[in-house]
Design an enzyme around this catalytic site. Structure first.
Site, short mmCIF file in Angstrom:
data_model
loop_
_atom_site.label_atom_id
_atom_site.label_comp_id
_atom_site.label_asym_id
_atom_site.label_seq_id
_atom_site.Cartn_x
_atom_site.Cartn_y
_atom_site.Cartn_z
N HIS A 80 27.23 -52.10 18.85
CA HIS A 80 26.75 -53.47 19.07
C HIS A 80 27.14 -54.45 17.97
CE1 HIS A 80 23.43 -55.43 21.77
NE2 HIS A 80 24.56 -56.09 21.79
N ASP A 82 22.68 -53.73 25.52
CA ASP A 82 22.74 -52.44 24.83
C ASP A 82 22.15 -51.39 25.77
OD1 ASP A 82 22.10 -50.21 23.16
OD2 ASP A 82 21.90 -51.51 21.40
N GLU A 121 27.19 -49.38 23.29
CA GLU A 121 26.45 -48.22 22.78
C GLU A 121 26.39 -47.03 23.74
OE1 GLU A 121 25.60 -47.97 19.65
OE2 GLU A 121 25.33 -50.01 18.86
N HIS A 160 25.64 -52.52 13.34
CA HIS A 160 25.15 -52.72 14.71
C HIS A 160 23.68 -53.17 14.74
CE1 HIS A 160 23.28 -48.54 15.93
NE2 HIS A 160 22.94 -48.88 14.71
N ASP A 201 20.84 -48.74 25.27
CA ASP A 201 19.59 -48.13 24.82
C ASP A 201 18.35 -48.94 25.20
OD1 ASP A 201 18.98 -50.00 22.72
OD2 ASP A 201 20.07 -48.82 21.24
N ASP A 208 17.89 -54.98 24.84
CA ASP A 208 18.06 -53.96 23.81
C ASP A 208 16.68 -53.40 23.45
OD1 ASP A 208 18.98 -52.56 21.45
OD2 ASP A 208 20.40 -54.18 21.01
N HIS A 230 16.35 -52.74 20.39
CA HIS A 230 16.37 -53.23 19.01
C HIS A 230 16.72 -54.72 18.97
CE1 HIS A 230 17.76 -49.00 19.19
NE2 HIS A 230 16.88 -48.82 18.20
N ASP A 249 18.49 -56.16 16.41
CA ASP A 249 19.82 -56.31 15.79
C ASP A 249 19.94 -57.62 15.03
OD1 ASP A 249 20.21 -53.93 17.11
OD2 ASP A 249 21.70 -54.68 18.52
C1 DIR Z 1 17.86 -50.41 12.83
C2 DIR Z 1 18.33 -49.73 14.09
N1 DIR Z 1 17.04 -51.56 13.12
C3 DIR Z 1 19.05 -50.84 11.97
N2 DIR Z 1 19.11 -50.59 14.89
C4 DIR Z 1 19.81 -50.21 15.98
O1 DIR Z 1 19.91 -50.00 11.73
O2 DIR Z 1 19.10 -51.98 11.55
N3 DIR Z 1 20.43 -51.06 16.69
N4 DIR Z 1 19.85 -48.96 16.36
O3 DIR Z 1 21.07 -50.86 17.86
MN MN Z 2 21.90 -53.18 19.99
MN MN Z 3 19.77 -50.81 20.50
#
Ligand code: DIR
Ligand code: MN
Ligand code: MN
Ligand code: MN
Length: 311
Positions: free
Chosen positions: A95, A226, A271, A135, A228, A118, A120, A122
């Site tokens: 991402h 995303d 992703e 990401h 996920d 998502d 998350h 991000d």
């Molecule tokens: C977490 C995970 N907040 C980071 N983020 C993810 O790495 O900054 N984003 N998995 O897709």
């Molecule tokens: Mn993402």
């Molecule tokens: Mn995500």
């Protein structure tokens, strides 16, 4: 209606091997053929070729120059696809690619609305991240409001913020870091976390999303999806799965609704990691869901469709 497809087989925005296989795997599951079957013209721009750049870290930040360089290339490609008049589809990859995708989209069409689906947010900055993975940070490079919080980094000098916090809506969040939560509240970003999807239902979430984004005028919409965001029981082959996600039906509904607005101008599907399913069935389920989300972005309705000249 036409789809312009860019493959971005890039993975250095995170550390799990395999997400670079996403674009080819999604293509080989019949995406192009099925788009054509539903009456959509398709131009495949192929996979981007990224320069070999030095992989070194800056403090905690992993592969800084590689992420900056890949996104620069993607931004130019995205801009070209939009100039050719297509609805752009960016197949990731991780991402972090949303930096280039949204930047290039905006370079071609001007101000955008972004719908970010998502688990998350991000929206870590290079200073708040504690994983060092890009990401988890793309939104911090894109928002005008965070410009002063983002340090100068190698291969990132081309990035100019292009999005206002009021033109962004999140859907499906359920794993947000404390600093990210602070940023979202400070900027007053519209968030439909998974709790709001539970409370309101996906139909009301989508109505409110579109109402919110169109009150200040109808801007082209960039959907950054995303995989996920969807529950890992449906889409397990992804790098950072989080329990309790969107159902398949909620996930597809989001694309159907946005497609019907006529404002959808570009889509990221990121992703998907074919190396992370425990079984081949896990991978198939993940990839097939990704394809269905993309078909939903191009006017596919589950009630059925027929050509306009059908008699
Ligand atoms: C977490 C995970 N907040 C980071 N983020 C993810 O790495 O900054 N984003 N998995 O897709
Ligand atoms: Mn993402
Ligand atoms: Mn995500
Ligand atoms: Mn609407």
């Amino acid at each position: 209606r036409s789809a312009g497809i860019i493959g971005a087989a890039f993975w250095r925005g995170q550390s799990r091997l395999g997400v670079h296989e996403g674009p080819d795997r999604i293509r080989s599951s019949g995406l192009l053929e099925r788009l054509k079957q539903q009456g959509c013209a398709v131009k495949d721009y192929g996979n981007l070729v990224f320069d070999d750049v030095d992989e070194s870290s800056v403090g905690l930040l992993k592969s800084v120059a590689a992420v900056g360089g890949a996104n620069r290339r993607l931004s130019e490609a995205m801009k070209a696809v939009k100039m050719d008049g297509h609805t752009a589809v960016m197949l990731g990859g991780d991402h972090s690619l949303a930096i280039g995708s949204i930047h290039g989209h905006s370079a071609a069409v001007g101000e955008l609305s972004v719908v970010w689906v998502d688990a998350h947010a991000d929206i870590n900055t290079p200073l708040t991240t504690y994983t060092g993975n890009f990401h988890g940070q793309p939104m911090s490079f894109l928002l005008h409001e965070l410009h002063s919080k983002v340090p100068v980094l190698p291969n990132f000098s081309w990035v100019k913020p292009c999005l206002s916090a009021k033109d962004l809506v999140y859907i499906g969040l359920r794993d947000v870091d404390p600093a990210e939560h602070y940023i979202l509240k400070m900027l007053g970003v519209k968030v439909f976390s998974i709790s709001e999807v539970d409370r309101l239902g996906v139909a009301r979430v989508m109505e409110e999303t579109c109402d919110y984004l169109t009150t200040r005028g109808k801007k082209p919409v960039h959907l950054s999806y995303d995989i996920d965001a969807i529950d890992p029981s449906v889409t397990p082959a992804t790098g950072t799965p989080v329990v309790g996600g969107l159902t398949y039906r909620e996930g597809v509904y989001i694309t159907e609704h946005l497609s019907q607005t006529g404002l959808l101008s570009a889509v990221d599907l990121v992703e998907v990691n074919p190396q992370l399913g425990k079984t081949e069935a896990d991978v198939q389920s993940t990839v097939n869901t990704a394809v269905d989300l993309l078909l939903g972005c191009f006017r596919r309705l589950r009630e059925g469709n027929h050509p306009t000249d059908y008699t």
